[in-house]
Design an enzyme around this catalytic site. Sequence first.
Site, short mmCIF file in Angstrom:
data_model
loop_
_atom_site.label_atom_id
_atom_site.label_comp_id
_atom_site.label_asym_id
_atom_site.label_seq_id
_atom_site.Cartn_x
_atom_site.Cartn_y
_atom_site.Cartn_z
N THR A 1 1.80 17.02 1.42
CA THR A 1 1.41 15.86 2.21
C THR A 1 1.32 16.27 3.69
OG1 THR A 1 2.41 14.29 0.68
CG2 THR A 1 2.14 13.57 2.95
N LYS B 1 -7.70 12.24 8.81
CA LYS B 1 -8.17 11.21 7.91
C LYS B 1 -8.83 10.12 8.74
CE LYS B 1 -3.33 9.70 7.41
NZ LYS B 1 -2.63 10.94 7.81
N ARG C 1 8.39 10.37 15.72
CA ARG C 1 8.40 8.91 15.61
C ARG C 1 9.83 8.40 15.71
NH1 ARG C 1 4.14 7.61 10.68
NH2 ARG C 1 2.32 8.61 11.64
N ASP D 1 -5.54 0.82 9.46
CA ASP D 1 -4.16 0.70 9.91
C ASP D 1 -4.02 0.77 11.42
OD1 ASP D 1 -4.80 3.41 10.13
OD2 ASP D 1 -2.73 4.03 9.83
N LYS E 1 2.14 12.56 18.86
CA LYS E 1 1.70 13.67 18.01
C LYS E 1 0.80 14.58 18.82
CE LYS E 1 -1.51 12.92 14.83
NZ LYS E 1 -2.23 12.64 13.57
N SER F 1 1.20 5.26 13.72
CA SER F 1 0.30 5.00 12.60
C SER F 1 0.47 3.60 12.02
CB SER F 1 0.48 6.08 11.53
OG SER F 1 -0.51 5.98 10.53
N HIS F 2 0.87 3.51 10.76
CA HIS F 2 0.96 2.24 10.05
C HIS F 2 2.30 1.55 10.25
CE1 HIS F 2 2.45 5.55 7.70
NE2 HIS F 2 3.13 4.73 6.92
N GLU G 1 -5.50 11.57 0.59
CA GLU G 1 -4.10 11.38 0.25
C GLU G 1 -3.90 10.01 -0.38
OE1 GLU G 1 -1.87 14.05 3.64
OE2 GLU G 1 -2.15 11.93 4.05
N GLU G 2 -2.92 9.90 -1.26
CA GLU G 2 -2.66 8.62 -1.92
C GLU G 2 -2.21 7.55 -0.94
OE1 GLU G 2 0.56 7.33 -1.93
OE2 GLU G 2 1.18 9.07 -0.77
N ASP H 1 -3.52 3.11 13.71
CA ASP H 1 -4.26 4.07 14.53
C ASP H 1 -5.62 4.44 13.95
OD1 ASP H 1 -3.18 5.54 12.40
OD2 ASP H 1 -3.06 7.39 13.58
N ASP I 1 -6.60 5.68 10.90
CA ASP I 1 -6.87 6.82 10.02
C ASP I 1 -6.70 6.50 8.54
OD1 ASP I 1 -4.11 6.66 9.95
OD2 ASP I 1 -3.74 8.73 10.58
N ARG I 2 -6.26 5.30 8.21
CA ARG I 2 -6.08 4.92 6.80
C ARG I 2 -7.04 3.80 6.43
NH1 ARG I 2 -0.33 6.47 5.07
NH2 ARG I 2 0.39 7.71 6.85
#
Length: 539
Positions: free
Chosen positions: A340, A372, A21, A273, A125, A112-113, A359-360, A275, A277-278
């Site tokens: 993580t 995720k 990234r 988010d 990735k 991602s986010h 995951e948190e 992509d 996954d969250r």
Amino acid sequence: MIETVSTTAFTDQKPGTSGLRKKVKVFQQQHYAENFIQAVFDVLDDRAGATLVIGGDGRFLNRVVIDKAIRMAAANGFSRVLVGQGGILSTPAASNLIRQSGAIGGLILSASHNPGGPDEDFGIKYNVGNGGPAPEKITEAIYARTRTIDAYRIVTAGEIDLDRVGTQELGGMTVEIVDPVGAYADLMATLFDFTAIRGAGLTVAFDAMSAVTGPYATEILECRLGFAEGTVRNGTPLEDFGGHHPDPNLVHARELYDLMVAEDAPDFGAASDGDGDRNLIIGRGIFITPSDSLAMLAANAHLAPAYAKGLKGIARSMPTSAAADRVADALEIPAFETPTGWKFFGNLLDAGRVTICGEESAGTGSDHVREKDGLWAVLLWLNILAATGKSVRQIAEEHWARFGRNYYARHDYEGVDSAAADALMATLRDKLAHLPGQKVGDLTIEAADDFAYHDSTDGSVSSNQGVRVLFAGGSRVVFRLSGTGTSGATLRVYLERYEPVSGQLDADTTQMLADIASAADAIAGIVRHTGRTQPDVVT
């Protein structure tokens, strides 16, 4: 026509926990994206004749780099690439497509986010054949190759139409443009009781944050489950996410939170988010932390068809609260604590040792893919609500009454000077051996360590994964530097206080964590090292 292009290695292409990234302008440097993609291909010994999946979250530069990746795949011996229409594939949908198609792996273009746009972030990735992120031995090989690469191969002739579903040909390779949504939506229909959800009379607000899950949520929530038109908000993916930060937390999804605490709030609110996954889960008048969501989903997963026979085990990342561990104990199944990064869960999932992971940082998922999955979590919550007839608040309060409550928050200090952040962590590690037995305010330190993980599936060891300080009574603070940012360092401080069933289960989270927050600064010297008197983001 295959062209071999001479290039010079870059020194900054080390993949983090979620690939490479950087700022868009870094990826726009001549040969930068090509070098990294070629390095990925060079470490894949069995790429000749193989299938590769390519897709991304639609952020700025997505289509440009996908075009390059397809051309390079053709020049590097792949026989077929599967590409999401318009270059779109959510991360969980890409994982599913890799698994369904028998592909060798896939390139997922996303940060991602992180924010998107010409002056913001981009990422690449590589996911392996199980659909999950590449393990460390592969990312390390990729990084090693980026430091020695001197040429890349690319097909320069021919056109690629990313918007036309169907088969095309480029340099002797088949390019198959696929519907990015259908296969994923079909998979969700096999996991959950869509009929029960449709008939439950629930009202829902879903914020796609102008990111990739918009089309997926519209198809599943509005078309297949029959929720009202407009249930999906900000549902059109935009290259800059509408100028917003596509991170589903209470800061960046504030509009959804305000809606859900209003008197006329829907039954259920959620967001995903950049992509896909969250996830963010909010009931009417109540926010469910990602750590609690993992535990509550695991405790109630048997209500969904896919998990009716029970769970094999539960896994959580080390910074995630121990709430899920208490569920595993009650269900008499294994609980795993990993570093993580979803790649660690992938080994456990492939070995059949766990069913649900989380995951948190708002990521939860199961063995249906190896990533995720934001919409999966939303649909499991909806299935639970439909099956029980209870509200989100009822589910949460009954859960705490059974297991106790892990009050939890994460404090992010973003863009910290990297040298200062490294000095903080180094100083903290130096004093670990002397911390046990010390008192900080009313708290007594019971143990302290630098978390290391011994993977029971492949024997690998991952060290220096974050500093844990555990207090008597089950509370703790965790310190680690994040690998998902693109400038400076992000110091993450995780605060957790356990209240047993007989304790205060309905108190204010900030107040319940105040003494632990003070202890965190006293132990690590956050203000002294960083100059920051408060975090940039609290989730």
